[in-house]
Enzyme design. Structure first.
Site, PDB file in Angstrom:
ATOM      1  N   ASP A   1      16.998 104.076 -13.768  1.00 35.94           N
ATOM      2  CA  ASP A   1      16.639 105.176 -14.442  1.00 35.94           C
ATOM      3  C   ASP A   1      15.206 105.629 -13.557  1.00 35.94           C
ATOM      4  O   ASP A   1      15.379 106.138 -12.522  1.00 35.94           O
ATOM      5  CB  ASP A   1      16.305 105.182 -15.978  1.00 35.94           C
ATOM      6  CG  ASP A   1      16.331 106.364 -16.895  1.00 35.94           C
ATOM      7  OD1 ASP A   1      16.475 107.751 -16.134  1.00 35.94           O
ATOM      8  OD2 ASP A   1      15.669 106.407 -17.696  1.00 35.94           O
TER       9      ASP A   1
ATOM     10  N   PHE B   1      21.503 110.572 -21.375  1.00 33.82           N
ATOM     11  CA  PHE B   1      21.470 109.192 -21.788  1.00 33.82           C
ATOM     12  C   PHE B   1      22.971 108.742 -22.075  1.00 33.82           C
ATOM     13  O   PHE B   1      23.715 109.401 -22.827  1.00 33.82           O
ATOM     14  CB  PHE B   1      20.655 109.117 -23.076  1.00 33.82           C
ATOM     15  CG  PHE B   1      20.263 107.626 -23.675  1.00 33.82           C
ATOM     16  CD1 PHE B   1      19.234 107.231 -23.072  1.00 33.82           C
ATOM     17  CD2 PHE B   1      21.091 107.021 -24.486  1.00 33.82           C
ATOM     18  CE1 PHE B   1      18.966 105.984 -23.387  1.00 33.82           C
ATOM     19  CE2 PHE B   1      20.830 105.862 -24.807  1.00 33.82           C
ATOM     20  CZ  PHE B   1      19.747 105.186 -24.408  1.00 33.82           C
TER      21      PHE B   1
HETATM   22  P1  5GP Z   1      14.216 101.894 -15.775  1.00 39.31           P
HETATM   23  O1  5GP Z   1      13.408 101.029 -15.789  1.00 39.31           O
HETATM   24  O2  5GP Z   1      14.983 102.203 -14.363  1.00 39.31           O
HETATM   25  O3  5GP Z   1      13.791 103.318 -16.412  1.00 39.31           O
HETATM   26  O4  5GP Z   1      15.452 101.629 -16.822  1.00 39.31           O
HETATM   27  C1  5GP Z   1      16.322 100.793 -16.761  1.00 39.31           C
HETATM   28  C2  5GP Z   1      16.760 100.161 -17.980  1.00 39.31           C
HETATM   29  O5  5GP Z   1      16.623 101.391 -19.108  1.00 39.31           O
HETATM   30  C3  5GP Z   1      18.112 100.027 -17.903  1.00 39.31           C
HETATM   31  O6  5GP Z   1      18.528  98.607 -17.562  1.00 39.31           O
HETATM   32  C4  5GP Z   1      18.525 100.277 -19.227  1.00 39.31           C
HETATM   33  O7  5GP Z   1      18.558  99.240 -20.229  1.00 39.31           O
HETATM   34  C5  5GP Z   1      17.826 101.448 -19.817  1.00 39.31           C
HETATM   35  N1  5GP Z   1      18.337 102.759 -19.608  1.00 39.31           N
HETATM   36  C6  5GP Z   1      18.052 103.797 -18.670  1.00 39.31           C
HETATM   37  N2  5GP Z   1      18.860 104.736 -18.702  1.00 39.31           N
HETATM   38  C7  5GP Z   1      19.530 104.329 -19.645  1.00 39.31           C
HETATM   39  C8  5GP Z   1      20.712 105.303 -20.526  1.00 39.31           C
HETATM   40  O8  5GP Z   1      21.098 106.519 -20.022  1.00 39.31           O
HETATM   41  N3  5GP Z   1      21.321 104.583 -21.421  1.00 39.31           N
HETATM   42  C9  5GP Z   1      21.078 103.399 -21.668  1.00 39.31           C
HETATM   43  N4  5GP Z   1      21.825 103.013 -22.860  1.00 39.31           N
HETATM   44  N5  5GP Z   1      20.263 102.662 -21.404  1.00 39.31           N
HETATM   45  C10 5GP Z   1      19.459 103.338 -20.243  1.00 39.31           C
END
Ligand code: 5GP
Length: 175
Positions: free
Chosen positions: A101, A150
């Site tokens: 993300d 999400f």
């Molecule tokens: P980042 O550090 O890249 O922002 O987020 C990574 C982590 O955030 C992912 O491993 C996941 O656990 C959570 N995450 C990010 N986007 C989503 C989403 O759309 N749905 C869910 N359930 N978790 C997300």
């Protein structure tokens, strides 16, 4: 507040795409084998499905980091919750993430794991949400690129629920 889940990627498409990713890894690691690092908890289904389709020698380890609270936005602060059981020195590592993300989590993991001197280190993500990226991370194997929604299912939760859905769904809320 009522919650609705709409299917974004059906189960058969998820399974087919993970099969393609496994084929690519089978070819690229044919002479070496691979050490998979599953990032708990969201990547557990992705890891299992991918690992079952690998025909090369596979070892596995598990790590848990946290960057999310109970909501749907990243805090930007990544915390190591559970470390690996085994060293990764001289191993050909692929880190398996459910979704990239902001990129904070993978950025942290890459930095942390590189210092442990693996033979090689690559990143695989079932889903990529590039619109929300704030750090520069290169994902070597991507399942699907999705819009800024999400999502839940295939290991991903909302407030610890919906991980068991066999498809990728988008969650929405009624007021
Ligand atoms: P980042 O550090 O890249 O922002 O987020 C990574 C982590 O955030 C992912 O491993 C996941 O656990 C959570 N995450 C990010 N986007 C989503 C989403 O759309 N749905 C869910 N359930 N978790 C997300």
């Amino acid at each position: 507040m009522a919650e609705h889940i709409d299917v974004l990627i059906p189960e058969d498409e998820v399974e087919r795409r993970i099969g393609e990713m496994a084929e690519q890894i089978n070819m690229e690691y044919a002479d070496r084998g691979v050490h998979l690092i599953c990032i708990l908890k969201g990547s557990i289904f992705f890891t299992c499905e991918l690992a079952k389709k690998l025909t090369i020698p596979v070892t596995m380890d598990f790590m848990s980091v946290s960057s999310y609270g109970a909501g749907t936005r990243s805090s930007g602060v990544v915390r190591l919750v559970k470390d690996l059981d085994e060293p990764i020195e001289h191993k050909n590592v692929i880190v398996l993430e459910d979704i990239v993300d902001s990129g904070h989590t993978l950025h942290y993991l890459l930095h942390n794991l590189t210092q442990r001197n693996p033979e090689s280190l690559k990143l695989a993500a079932l889903l990529d949400k590039p619109d929300r990226r704030v750090t520069d991370v290169h994902v070597d194997y991507t399942g699907f690129t999705i819009p800024d929604k999400f999502v839940v299912g295939c290991g991903m939760d909302y407030d610890q629920r919906y991980r068991n859905l066999p498809y990728i769904g988008v969650i929405s809320f009624d007021d």
